[in-house]
Design a protein around this motif. Structure first.
Motif, short mmCIF file in Angstrom:
data_model
loop_
_atom_site.label_atom_id
_atom_site.label_comp_id
_atom_site.label_asym_id
_atom_site.label_seq_id
_atom_site.Cartn_x
_atom_site.Cartn_y
_atom_site.Cartn_z
N ASN A 109 0.95 -1.16 -0.13
CA ASN A 109 -0.06 0.09 -0.07
C ASN A 109 0.78 1.10 -0.20
OD1 ASN A 109 -2.54 -1.46 0.33
ND2 ASN A 109 -1.51 -1.83 2.33
N ILE A 110 0.61 1.82 -1.09
CA ILE A 110 1.49 3.37 -1.02
C ILE A 110 0.59 4.35 -1.09
CG2 ILE A 110 2.93 4.62 -2.64
CD1 ILE A 110 3.70 1.80 -3.79
N ASP A 111 1.03 5.30 -0.01
CA ASP A 111 0.25 6.80 0.06
C ASP A 111 1.35 7.84 -0.26
OD1 ASP A 111 -1.66 8.66 0.59
OD2 ASP A 111 -1.87 8.27 2.63
N ALA A 112 1.03 8.71 -1.54
CA ALA A 112 2.02 9.60 -1.81
C ALA A 112 1.36 10.82 -1.62
CB ALA A 112 2.71 9.29 -3.15
N GLU A 113 1.91 11.79 -0.86
CA GLU A 113 1.66 13.40 -1.03
C GLU A 113 2.64 13.88 -1.81
OE1 GLU A 113 -1.05 16.35 0.20
OE2 GLU A 113 -1.33 14.28 0.67
N VAL A 114 2.52 14.77 -2.85
CA VAL A 114 3.20 15.17 -3.73
C VAL A 114 2.96 16.87 -3.72
CG1 VAL A 114 4.18 15.45 -6.11
CG2 VAL A 114 3.32 13.32 -5.24
N ASP A 115 3.90 17.54 -3.16
CA ASP A 115 3.90 19.04 -3.15
C ASP A 115 4.94 19.57 -4.39
OD1 ASP A 115 2.13 19.11 -1.04
OD2 ASP A 115 3.68 18.76 0.30
N THR A 116 4.48 20.31 -4.90
CA THR A 116 5.29 21.05 -6.30
C THR A 116 5.69 22.33 -5.99
OG1 THR A 116 3.62 21.76 -7.69
CG2 THR A 116 4.34 19.40 -7.94
N GLU A 117 6.70 22.84 -6.36
CA GLU A 117 7.19 24.36 -6.45
C GLU A 117 7.97 24.66 -7.72
OE1 GLU A 117 10.72 25.39 -3.91
OE2 GLU A 117 10.02 23.36 -2.83
N SER A 118 8.10 25.92 -7.88
CA SER A 118 8.55 26.33 -9.22
C SER A 118 10.06 26.87 -8.83
CB SER A 118 7.91 27.50 -9.95
OG SER A 118 6.87 26.84 -10.30
N LEU A 119 11.15 26.46 -9.69
CA LEU A 119 12.47 26.89 -9.62
C LEU A 119 12.82 27.48 -10.58
CD1 LEU A 119 14.28 23.77 -7.86
CD2 LEU A 119 13.36 25.82 -6.66
N GLU A 120 13.58 28.95 -10.62
CA GLU A 120 14.03 29.81 -11.77
C GLU A 120 15.38 29.83 -11.66
OE1 GLU A 120 11.60 33.32 -11.32
OE2 GLU A 120 9.64 32.37 -11.47
N ARG A 121 15.90 29.99 -12.97
CA ARG A 121 17.16 30.43 -13.34
C ARG A 121 17.00 31.13 -14.35
NH1 ARG A 121 22.01 25.97 -13.62
NH2 ARG A 121 21.48 26.26 -11.31
N SER A 122 17.55 32.57 -14.31
CA SER A 122 17.38 33.57 -15.19
C SER A 122 15.97 33.63 -15.71
CB SER A 122 18.44 33.23 -16.35
OG SER A 122 18.31 33.99 -17.35
N ILE A 123 15.52 33.44 -17.00
CA ILE A 123 14.38 33.27 -17.56
C ILE A 123 14.00 32.00 -17.79
CG2 ILE A 123 15.20 35.46 -18.88
CD1 ILE A 123 15.34 33.55 -21.35
N TYR A 124 14.42 31.23 -17.07
CA TYR A 124 13.93 29.55 -17.02
C TYR A 124 13.21 29.31 -16.03
CZ TYR A 124 16.87 29.85 -21.44
OH TYR A 124 17.36 30.34 -22.75
N GLU A 125 12.30 28.33 -16.10
CA GLU A 125 11.64 27.94 -15.00
C GLU A 125 11.36 26.33 -15.04
OE1 GLU A 125 7.38 28.67 -12.63
OE2 GLU A 125 7.58 29.42 -14.41
N SER A 126 11.43 25.66 -13.82
CA SER A 126 11.35 24.24 -13.82
C SER A 126 10.28 23.74 -12.84
CB SER A 126 12.78 23.44 -13.57
OG SER A 126 12.48 22.13 -13.32
N VAL A 127 9.53 22.87 -12.77
CA VAL A 127 8.57 22.53 -11.77
C VAL A 127 9.13 21.33 -11.12
CG1 VAL A 127 6.36 21.54 -11.29
CG2 VAL A 127 6.75 23.59 -12.89
N TYR A 129 9.36 18.83 -7.25
CA TYR A 129 8.38 18.48 -6.01
C TYR A 129 9.12 17.71 -4.96
CZ TYR A 129 8.66 13.67 -8.09
OH TYR A 129 9.08 12.43 -8.61
N THR A 130 8.52 17.74 -3.79
CA THR A 130 8.95 17.04 -2.60
C THR A 130 7.75 15.87 -2.10
OG1 THR A 130 10.32 18.46 -1.88
CG2 THR A 130 9.60 16.95 -0.42
N SER A 131 8.25 14.86 -2.23
CA SER A 131 7.05 13.90 -2.22
C SER A 131 7.27 13.04 -0.75
CB SER A 131 6.81 12.57 -3.02
OG SER A 131 5.89 11.80 -2.94
N ASP A 132 5.95 12.93 0.04
CA ASP A 132 6.10 12.25 1.27
C ASP A 132 5.27 10.84 1.04
OD1 ASP A 132 7.40 14.09 3.21
OD2 ASP A 132 5.74 15.32 2.94
#
Length: 447
Positions: A109-127, A129-132
């Motif tokens: 049984n797997i219970d995954a909570e996934v919290d995302t955030e955006s990281l920026e470098r110059s004009i670029y952005e990446s999404v 996550y940290t998952s518990d």
């Protein structure tokens, strides 16, 4: 000399066929700068991908979890015959050969909570996550009867717990597994497989008919993708996230009845049984790579600005061709002279739309970039056409047609599932308008 110059000047404006050929030739010439612009867009897109990959590597790459699995060593015997020169006979000797048996859990049984955030470098952005992730379940029985291994040849006290992950670097906590009353710490152990291995200290009092309940908590950083391998005889997965655009992938999809996707995130459940897979619950000698049976979620950006710009550039030939065709029809119907150089300038202005779009979209969102670039090019060509056509009726027609054309392209770019359908219908309507507009032309009159 003056007569010859006038003849050259009149050559373009006296023959409809010649005009069409020259405009077609100009269109072909414009493919060269349009190709350069497309290369620029792809180059900027590759640069974005490189930066995002670098960000993801530092934060944590894609995550695939594989386990837990219990590994129990056992031994067999290899018979060898050695010739004894004194007795002139062969003496049998036996050499221990060690193997490993791998047992998968009865339930996972797997219970995954996934919290995302955006990281920026110059004009670029990446999404990212940290998952518990919480894993619970049980192991039930460790049967060696299929291999005819005697009880005394099974090394129960050498048993270990394996947990594999594709992203060992992203783990944010000390991983411990609770096996009944025992709590075991898992330590990294690298091997030649694509995933890193974690191995525990030995498990005490393990027997053939043992039933072990287990639980473990993992906190892990990752990017783009979170996947699991259904090693349980029954595998149940619940995943919840604040990401609004998941793409469910792999061999198994979540239950449609319980799946929820909103602007605030998604909630999904999977159920995979042993009968749904193509592998059993135990392996001897070698643990195979089961990554092809993985499933989970891609946390994707549906269409980023570079993708939208590249898709927009694919309509470049159509926009340039239709715009030049409108000018050609106006010239033929109105008898107003438009020089080939003026056609070339109009075409170059249309090509400039894409360089403006890509450069502005790196600092603003795609909508603002499209509006600014489109308004600039439409305004420039409309004002330029006023100086050529000497009245307001035809420049107004050009303004209206170009605005409608750019709006039509923008709508297509925003669509995903219906882009081809809407695009095909729109092109059909445009073709119909051109067909009925061109029937007013006297093609037999070259004057």
């Amino acid at each position: 000399m003056e007569t010859k110059r006038n003849r050259i000047g009149n050559w373009f404006k006296t023959s409809i066929s010649t005009r069409m050929l020259i405009v077609g030739f100009i269109l072909i010439i414009l493919l060269i700068p349009l190709g350069f612009v497309k290369d620029l867009i792809r180059e900027r897109g590759f640069r974005q991908a490189e930066v995002i990959q670098e960000i993801n590597q530092k934060w944590g790459n894609q995550v695939t979890l594989y386990g837990p699995i219990i590994k129990i060593p056992y031994k067999t015997y290899k018979e060898e015959k050695v010739f004894d020169a004194k007795t002139k006979t062969y003496i049998k000797t036996y050499e221990d050969v060690f193997h490993n048996a791998y047992f998968l859990p009865e339930s996972l049984n797997i219970d995954a909570e996934v919290d995302t955030e955006s990281l920026e470098r110059s004009i670029y952005e990446s999404v990212v996550y940290t998952s518990d992730i919480k894993l619970t379940g049980k192991f039930k029985g460790f049967d060696f009867s299929s291999e005819d291994i005697p009880e005394e040849d099974i090394l129960w006290n050498k048993a270990t717990v394996l947990l594999k992950t594709s992203n060992l670097k992203g783990i944010r906590n000390e991983i411990e597994i609770q096996l009944d009353a025992n709590k075991l710490s898992l330590k990294p152990k690298f091997d030649n497989q694509y995933m890193s291995t974690l191995s525990s200290s030995f498990i005490k009092n393990l027997k053939k008919d043992s039933t072990l309940a287990y639980s473990m908590d993992i906190r892990i950083n990752g990017s783009e993708q979170l996947q699991f391998i259904p090693v349980g005889r029954e595998t149940l997965v619940h995943m919840k996230s604040d990401w609004h655009s998941p793409s469910f992938n792999g061999n198994f999809l979540p239950d449609d009845k319980t799946k929820k996707i909103t602007n605030d995130g998604f909630d999904a459940n999977w159920k995979v049984l042993e009968t749904n897979r193509q592998f059993g619950q135990q392996f001897f000698d070698r643990l195979p790579d089961l990554s092809t049976f993985s499933f989970g979620t891609d946390l994707i950006i549906p269409v980023d600005d570079y993708q939208k710009t590249e898709r927009t550039s694919k309509y470049g030939l159509m926009i340039i061709g239709l715009t030049l065709l409108v000018f050609l029809l106006i010239q033929i119907i109105s008898k107003i002279d438009i020089h080939p150089f003026q056609y070339l300038m109009i075409g170059l202005a249309l090509v400039m739309f894409y360089t403006l779009l890509i450069s502005i979209s790196e600092h603003q969102n795609y909508l603002k970039a499209y509006l600014i670039a489109g308004s600039a090019v439409i305004g420039l060509i409309t004002v330029y056409s006023k100086t050529i056509l000497k009245n307001m009726k035809f420049p107004l027609l050009i303004f209206t047609s170009m605005t409608a054309l750019y709006a039509f392209i923008f709508v297509i770019i925003q669509l995903e599932n219906y882009a081809l359908l809407v695009g095909s219908i729109g092109l059909f309507i445009i073709l119909a308008i051109i067909m009925f507009a061109s029937k007013k032309i006297d093609w037999g009159n070259s004057d």
